[in-house]
Design an enzyme around this catalytic site. Structure first.
Site, PDB file in Angstrom:
ATOM      1  N   THR A  44       0.578  -1.030   0.003  1.00  0.00           N
ATOM      2  CA  THR A  44      -0.031   0.283  -0.004  1.00  0.00           C
ATOM      3  C   THR A  44       0.665   1.184  -0.022  1.00  0.00           C
ATOM      4  N   CYS A  45       1.904   1.329   0.979  1.00  0.00           N
ATOM      5  CA  CYS A  45       2.706   2.303   1.040  1.00  0.00           C
ATOM      6  C   CYS A  45       3.218   2.996  -0.137  1.00  0.00           C
ATOM      7  N   LYS A  54       2.182  11.748  -0.978  1.00  0.00           N
ATOM      8  CA  LYS A  54       3.369  12.784  -0.737  1.00  0.00           C
ATOM      9  C   LYS A  54       3.683  13.342  -1.974  1.00  0.00           C
ATOM     10  N   GLY A 148      -1.221  -6.821   5.198  1.00  0.00           N
ATOM     11  CA  GLY A 148      -1.536  -5.483   5.303  1.00  0.00           C
ATOM     12  C   GLY A 148      -3.078  -5.045   5.618  1.00  0.00           C
ATOM     13  N   GLY A 184     -14.969  11.340   6.753  1.00  0.00           N
ATOM     14  CA  GLY A 184     -13.914  11.089   7.767  1.00  0.00           C
ATOM     15  C   GLY A 184     -12.722  12.017   7.588  1.00  0.00           C
ATOM     16  N   ILE A 188      -6.329  10.232   6.366  1.00  0.00           N
ATOM     17  CA  ILE A 188      -6.317  10.244   4.806  1.00  0.00           C
ATOM     18  C   ILE A 188      -7.127  11.249   4.481  1.00  0.00           C
ATOM     19  N   VAL A 242     -22.329  10.513   8.872  1.00  0.00           N
ATOM     20  CA  VAL A 242     -22.826  10.356   7.320  1.00  0.00           C
ATOM     21  C   VAL A 242     -23.869   9.176   7.718  1.00  0.00           C
ATOM     22  N   LEU A 325       0.880   2.367  10.330  1.00  0.00           N
ATOM     23  CA  LEU A 325       1.931   3.144   9.647  1.00  0.00           C
ATOM     24  C   LEU A 325       3.051   2.498   9.364  1.00  0.00           C
ATOM     25  N   HIS A 450      21.054  28.240  14.580  1.00  0.00           N
ATOM     26  CA  HIS A 450      20.283  29.276  14.457  1.00  0.00           C
ATOM     27  C   HIS A 450      20.657  29.999  12.865  1.00  0.00           C
TER      28      HIS A 450
HETATM   29  P1  FAD Z   1       0.662  -3.241   2.904  1.00  0.00           P
HETATM   30  O1  FAD Z   1       1.568  -2.202   2.606  1.00  0.00           O
HETATM   31  O2  FAD Z   1      -0.866  -3.066   2.715  1.00  0.00           O
HETATM   32  O3  FAD Z   1       1.319  -4.453   2.186  1.00  0.00           O
HETATM   33  C1  FAD Z   1       0.494  -5.961   2.060  1.00  0.00           C
HETATM   34  C2  FAD Z   1       0.817  -6.462   0.880  1.00  0.00           C
HETATM   35  O4  FAD Z   1       0.278  -7.690   0.775  1.00  0.00           O
HETATM   36  C3  FAD Z   1       0.025  -5.874  -0.208  1.00  0.00           C
HETATM   37  O5  FAD Z   1       0.858  -5.425  -1.225  1.00  0.00           O
HETATM   38  C4  FAD Z   1      -0.904  -6.996  -0.746  1.00  0.00           C
HETATM   39  O6  FAD Z   1      -0.932  -6.896  -2.267  1.00  0.00           O
HETATM   40  C5  FAD Z   1      -0.071  -8.478  -0.196  1.00  0.00           C
HETATM   41  N1  FAD Z   1      -0.926  -9.394  -0.128  1.00  0.00           N
HETATM   42  C6  FAD Z   1      -1.892  -9.489   0.780  1.00  0.00           C
HETATM   43  N2  FAD Z   1      -2.538 -10.867   0.723  1.00  0.00           N
HETATM   44  C7  FAD Z   1      -1.499 -11.561  -0.063  1.00  0.00           C
HETATM   45  C8  FAD Z   1      -1.397 -13.008  -0.498  1.00  0.00           C
HETATM   46  N3  FAD Z   1      -2.497 -13.850   0.031  1.00  0.00           N
HETATM   47  N4  FAD Z   1      -0.380 -13.440  -0.926  1.00  0.00           N
HETATM   48  C9  FAD Z   1       0.411 -12.421  -1.598  1.00  0.00           C
HETATM   49  N5  FAD Z   1       0.428 -11.103  -1.024  1.00  0.00           N
HETATM   50  C10 FAD Z   1      -0.570 -10.582  -0.263  1.00  0.00           C
HETATM   51  N6  FAD Z   1       1.756   5.437   6.686  1.00  0.00           N
HETATM   52  C11 FAD Z   1       2.669   6.104   6.855  1.00  0.00           C
HETATM   53  O7  FAD Z   1       3.756   5.640   7.818  1.00  0.00           O
HETATM   54  N7  FAD Z   1       3.125   7.373   6.439  1.00  0.00           N
HETATM   55  C12 FAD Z   1       2.258   7.770   5.405  1.00  0.00           C
HETATM   56  O8  FAD Z   1       2.611   8.975   5.107  1.00  0.00           O
HETATM   57  C13 FAD Z   1       1.227   7.155   4.909  1.00  0.00           C
HETATM   58  N8  FAD Z   1       0.490   7.291   4.041  1.00  0.00           N
HETATM   59  C14 FAD Z   1      -0.810   6.770   3.830  1.00  0.00           C
HETATM   60  C15 FAD Z   1      -1.560   7.205   2.509  1.00  0.00           C
HETATM   61  C16 FAD Z   1      -2.471   6.291   2.302  1.00  0.00           C
HETATM   62  C17 FAD Z   1      -3.378   6.775   1.266  1.00  0.00           C
HETATM   63  C18 FAD Z   1      -2.721   5.226   2.825  1.00  0.00           C
HETATM   64  C19 FAD Z   1      -3.923   4.293   2.307  1.00  0.00           C
HETATM   65  C20 FAD Z   1      -2.001   4.694   3.784  1.00  0.00           C
HETATM   66  C21 FAD Z   1      -1.050   5.446   4.166  1.00  0.00           C
HETATM   67  N9  FAD Z   1      -0.005   5.136   5.219  1.00  0.00           N
HETATM   68  C22 FAD Z   1       1.167   5.721   5.640  1.00  0.00           C
HETATM   69  C23 FAD Z   1      -0.176   3.648   5.852  1.00  0.00           C
HETATM   70  C24 FAD Z   1       0.726   2.770   5.133  1.00  0.00           C
HETATM   71  O9  FAD Z   1       0.495   2.756   3.817  1.00  0.00           O
HETATM   72  C25 FAD Z   1       0.596   1.389   5.723  1.00  0.00           C
HETATM   73  O10 FAD Z   1       0.885   1.219   7.335  1.00  0.00           O
HETATM   74  C26 FAD Z   1       1.635   0.075   5.508  1.00  0.00           C
HETATM   75  O11 FAD Z   1       1.526   0.026   4.118  1.00  0.00           O
HETATM   76  C27 FAD Z   1       1.637  -1.139   6.133  1.00  0.00           C
HETATM   77  O12 FAD Z   1       2.388  -1.970   5.371  1.00  0.00           O
HETATM   78  P2  FAD Z   1       2.109  -3.522   5.563  1.00  0.00           P
HETATM   79  O13 FAD Z   1       3.380  -4.153   4.648  1.00  0.00           O
HETATM   80  O14 FAD Z   1       1.639  -4.156   6.758  1.00  0.00           O
HETATM   81  O15 FAD Z   1       0.786  -3.632   4.569  1.00  0.00           O
HETATM   82  P1  NAD Z   2      -8.446   7.423  10.668  1.00  0.00           P
HETATM   83  O1  NAD Z   2      -9.016   6.286  11.614  1.00  0.00           O
HETATM   84  O2  NAD Z   2      -7.138   8.025  10.861  1.00  0.00           O
HETATM   85  O3  NAD Z   2      -9.715   8.517  10.634  1.00  0.00           O
HETATM   86  C1  NAD Z   2     -11.117   8.120   9.996  1.00  0.00           C
HETATM   87  C2  NAD Z   2     -11.976   9.152  10.486  1.00  0.00           C
HETATM   88  O4  NAD Z   2     -13.159   8.933  10.251  1.00  0.00           O
HETATM   89  C3  NAD Z   2     -12.146   9.192  12.117  1.00  0.00           C
HETATM   90  O5  NAD Z   2     -11.999  10.547  12.768  1.00  0.00           O
HETATM   91  C4  NAD Z   2     -13.424   8.751  12.444  1.00  0.00           C
HETATM   92  O6  NAD Z   2     -13.885   9.381  13.686  1.00  0.00           O
HETATM   93  C5  NAD Z   2     -14.152   9.188  11.355  1.00  0.00           C
HETATM   94  N1  NAD Z   2     -15.288   8.475  10.723  1.00  0.00           N
HETATM   95  C6  NAD Z   2     -15.714   7.040  10.977  1.00  0.00           C
HETATM   96  N2  NAD Z   2     -16.873   6.817  10.748  1.00  0.00           N
HETATM   97  C7  NAD Z   2     -17.560   8.045  10.097  1.00  0.00           C
HETATM   98  C8  NAD Z   2     -18.897   8.393   9.617  1.00  0.00           C
HETATM   99  N3  NAD Z   2     -19.872   7.541   9.392  1.00  0.00           N
HETATM  100  N4  NAD Z   2     -19.163   9.804   9.074  1.00  0.00           N
HETATM  101  C9  NAD Z   2     -18.162  10.527   9.535  1.00  0.00           C
HETATM  102  N5  NAD Z   2     -16.885  10.291  10.203  1.00  0.00           N
HETATM  103  C10 NAD Z   2     -16.668   8.869  10.413  1.00  0.00           C
HETATM  104  O7  NAD Z   2      -8.346   6.334   9.183  1.00  0.00           O
HETATM  105  P2  NAD Z   2      -8.231   7.024   7.808  1.00  0.00           P
HETATM  106  O8  NAD Z   2      -7.771   8.413   7.630  1.00  0.00           O
HETATM  107  O9  NAD Z   2      -8.997   6.470   6.887  1.00  0.00           O
HETATM  108  O10 NAD Z   2      -6.486   6.369   7.561  1.00  0.00           O
HETATM  109  C11 NAD Z   2      -6.282   5.106   7.798  1.00  0.00           C
HETATM  110  C12 NAD Z   2      -4.984   4.729   8.098  1.00  0.00           C
HETATM  111  O11 NAD Z   2      -4.186   4.815   7.409  1.00  0.00           O
HETATM  112  C13 NAD Z   2      -4.768   5.488   9.625  1.00  0.00           C
HETATM  113  O12 NAD Z   2      -4.327   4.189  10.349  1.00  0.00           O
HETATM  114  C14 NAD Z   2      -3.829   6.216   8.993  1.00  0.00           C
HETATM  115  O13 NAD Z   2      -2.628   6.398  10.247  1.00  0.00           O
HETATM  116  C15 NAD Z   2      -2.888   5.534   7.959  1.00  0.00           C
HETATM  117  N6  NAD Z   2      -2.474   6.632   7.274  1.00  0.00           N
HETATM  118  C16 NAD Z   2      -1.196   7.487   7.616  1.00  0.00           C
HETATM  119  C17 NAD Z   2      -0.717   8.397   6.954  1.00  0.00           C
HETATM  120  C18 NAD Z   2       0.398   9.108   7.378  1.00  0.00           C
HETATM  121  O14 NAD Z   2       0.918   8.816   8.327  1.00  0.00           O
HETATM  122  N7  NAD Z   2       0.551  10.391   7.060  1.00  0.00           N
HETATM  123  C19 NAD Z   2      -1.574   8.946   5.801  1.00  0.00           C
HETATM  124  C20 NAD Z   2      -2.597   8.113   5.472  1.00  0.00           C
HETATM  125  C21 NAD Z   2      -3.006   7.264   6.120  1.00  0.00           C
END
Ligand code: FAD
Ligand code: NAD
Length: 471
Positions: A44-45, A54, A148, A184, A188, A242, A325, A450
């Site tokens: 995902t990341c 980013k 993930g 939300g 995100i 919502v 994260l 500074h």
């Molecule tokens: P994932 O990254 O979800 O990886 C899991 C992988 O497993 C996937 O590629 C999937 O295809 C694969 N997989 C699943 N099941 C199987 C299977 N059965 N066989 C083979 N492959 C499989 N975190 C931050 O710290 N900073 C950020 O700025 C940030 N920004 C984000 C922005 C968005 C829009 C989103 C959605 C998330 C963001 N996150 C951020 C969160 C971050 O992406 C996740 O915490 C991180 O990717 C988790 O890593 P993971 O390896 O656990 O899971």
């Molecule tokens: P989140 O849990 O951070 O926020 C979801 C928000 O939606 C909460 O504030 C909640 O109160 C609200 N909500 C839930 N149901 C609702 C409803 N029916 N109506 C209105 N509001 C509602 O989740 P997210 O923003 O989807 O992010 C998911 C994960 O991805 C988080 O764990 C986040 O840390 C990670 N992520 C991290 C980064 C980063 O580190 N910069 C960036 C993107 C995502």
């Protein structure tokens, strides 16, 4: 379970958890495989999360700044136009460069990259449905689940990634929508609201709770963030739920209800972003074939050594407990491999920073005020505003503050919360201080260059136990 195995360790999932673990295992001399079904590494990341978001945040900020924030700096610009196709191309190039970089690191560290979907056949065997067709079986002495998470859907609103989108659609829109509703107001929601609002959409964020920012953000900082993002043009409806959505017409209709008083309203938008959290992903993994235990939220249950109830099957990253994260997943990956290889590893869950990459950025580590109050801890607060910081002044970028929370008796740092320019880089210093058990005086008596923004950090620390010089 049988003894024979082809690999010392098999990672299922090549996201940050799985690919970092696989590289580390390779470095430790373990025979390692990583199974990934996406067709590219980084999860995902790298593919649809941290990295593409980013890229868009950075470039949409530049665009917005050139449009609205150049005159007073003595820069007259001509015709400024958005080229969204090129902005998306720049994002895609960052992504592909990084995902290919991980493939290179796999080769360098002798990790076998197996492209396909992994599913447990038995406790030591994973069946892989290969992306290129056909299937294979691989065996591991140790297996690490790193599959993930996925977007939590909103009941009744079907995701088509065009009108009703998740973050994956939000990083790939082909035109700027006139109106966008974000369900939300977590990280995100706010990052994507920033991107599309800067590019010209009218964005309304609907948040169920009284404060934005999701779990962990300090209430005072969240209030500041809402005010500043509000000035940038994002509309907020907090304390608003919502209740349903209807995507059958040209515009999506979203019904909302005020938490207090129950007032109803219908919002309309060309695009609705569902950002109400993410949930663990184990579809098709066949955990039932090996009896791996999951909790009521479908998180894989693990002990302190990342072992599931089947001890040679471990689990790390978003699919298990803790904040979702990337850097948390990375720490766990290294620790899990160390447990496998050496029998010990370490992650300090009390010192994992969070960063929201809006402008200004919001970053924090440790506990917030509400958490300290709930725990009955006596604490002191020290703050310093960026308006009083010389570098922020020269940069004409003075919104925000640094806030230290330290133990009332010992002065040990308990939490640091920042909203301001470069907060996401500055939080590293706070994390190091927390990790080392520093007091706010330790930070304040450390010389900071500074003029830097980090001086605001030092002076906030100073104001916790004494008085800041410049405010
Ligand atoms: P994932 O990254 O979800 O990886 C899991 C992988 O497993 C996937 O590629 C999937 O295809 C694969 N997989 C699943 N099941 C199987 C299977 N059965 N066989 C083979 N492959 C499989 N975190 C931050 O710290 N900073 C950020 O700025 C940030 N920004 C984000 C922005 C968005 C829009 C989103 C959605 C998330 C963001 N996150 C951020 C969160 C971050 O992406 C996740 O915490 C991180 O990717 C988790 O890593 P993971 O390896 O656990 O899971
Ligand atoms: P989140 O849990 O951070 O926020 C979801 C928000 O939606 C909460 O504030 C909640 O109160 C609200 N909500 C839930 N149901 C609702 C409803 N029916 N109506 C209105 N509001 C509602 O989740 P997210 O923003 O989807 O992010 C998911 C994960 O991805 C988080 O764990 C986040 O840390 C990670 N992520 C991290 C980064 C980063 O580190 N910069 C960036 C993107 C995502």
């Amino acid at each position: 379970a049988s003894e024979a195995s082809d690999y010392d360790v098999v990672f299922i999932g090549g996201g940050v958890a799985g690919y970092v673990g696989a590289i580390k295992a390779g470095q430790e001399g373990l025979k390692t495989a990583c199974i990934e079904k996406r067709g590219s590494l980084g999860g995902t990341c790298l593919n649809v999360g941290c990295i593409p978001s980013k890229s868009l945040l950075n470039n949409s900020h530049l665009y917005h700044q050139i449009l609205h924030d150049t005159k007073k700096r003595g820069i007259d610009v001509g015709d400024v136009k958005l080229n969204l196709t090129q902005m998306m191309k720049a994002k895609d190039e960052s992504v592909s460069g990084l995902t290919k970089g991980v493939e290179f690191l796999f080769k360098k560290n002798k990790v076998d990259y197996i492209k396909g979907t992994g599913s447990f056949k038995d406790e030591h065997t994973v069946k892989v449905n290969l992306l290129d067709g056909g299937e294979t079986e691989i065996r591991g002495k140790n297996i690490v689940i790193a599959t993930g998470s996925e977007t939590t859907p909103f009941p009744g609103l079907e995701i088509d990634e065009k009108k009703v989108i998740t973050s994956t659609g939000a990083i790939a829109l082909q035109e700027v929508p006139k109106r966008m509703v974000v369900i939300g107001g977590g990280i995100i929601g706010l990052e994507m609201a920033s991107v599309w609002s800067r590019l010209g959409a009218q964005v309304t964020v609907v948040e169920f709770l009284g404060q934005i920012g999701g779990p962990g953000m300090d209430a005072e900082i969240a209030k500041q963030a809402q005010k500043i993002l509000g000035k940038q043009g994002i509309k907020f409806k907090t304390n608003t739920k919502v209740t349903k959505g209807d995507a059958s017409g040209d515009a999506v209709k979203i019904e909302v209800e005020a938490a207090k008083g129950g007032k109803n309203e219908t919002l309309e938008a060309e695009v609705v972003l569902v950002a109400i959290g993410r949930r663990p992903y184990t579809d098709g993994l066949g955990v039932e074939n090996v009896g791996v235990e999951m909790d009521e939220r479908k998180r894989v249950v693990i002990d302190q050594e990342y072992r599931t109830n089947v001890p040679h099957i471990r689990c790390i990253g978003d699919v298990t407990f803790g904040p979702m994260l990337a850097h948390k997943a990375e720490e766990e990956a290294v620790a899990a491999v160390e447990y496998i290889k050496k029998g010990f590893g370490h992650v300090n869950y009390g010192a994992i920073p969070s960063v929201m990459y809006t402008h200004p950025e919001v970053a924090w580590v440790g506990q917030n005020e509400a958490e300290l109050k709930a725990a009955g801890v006596k604490y002191r607060v020290g703050t310093f505003p960026f308006t009083a910081n010389s570098r922020a002044k020269t940069n004409l970028d003075t919104e925000g503050l640094v806030k230290f929370l330290s133990d009332a008796e010992t002065d040990r740092i308990l939490g640091v919360h920042i909203i301001g320019p470069n907060a996401g880089e500055m939080i590293a210093e706070a994390t190091l201080a927390l990790e080392y058990g520093a007091s706010s005086e330790d930070v304040a008596r450390t010389c900071h260059a500074h003029p830097t923004l980090a001086e605001a950090f030092k002076e906030a620390a100073m104001s916790t136990y004494s008085q800041a010089i410049h405010f």
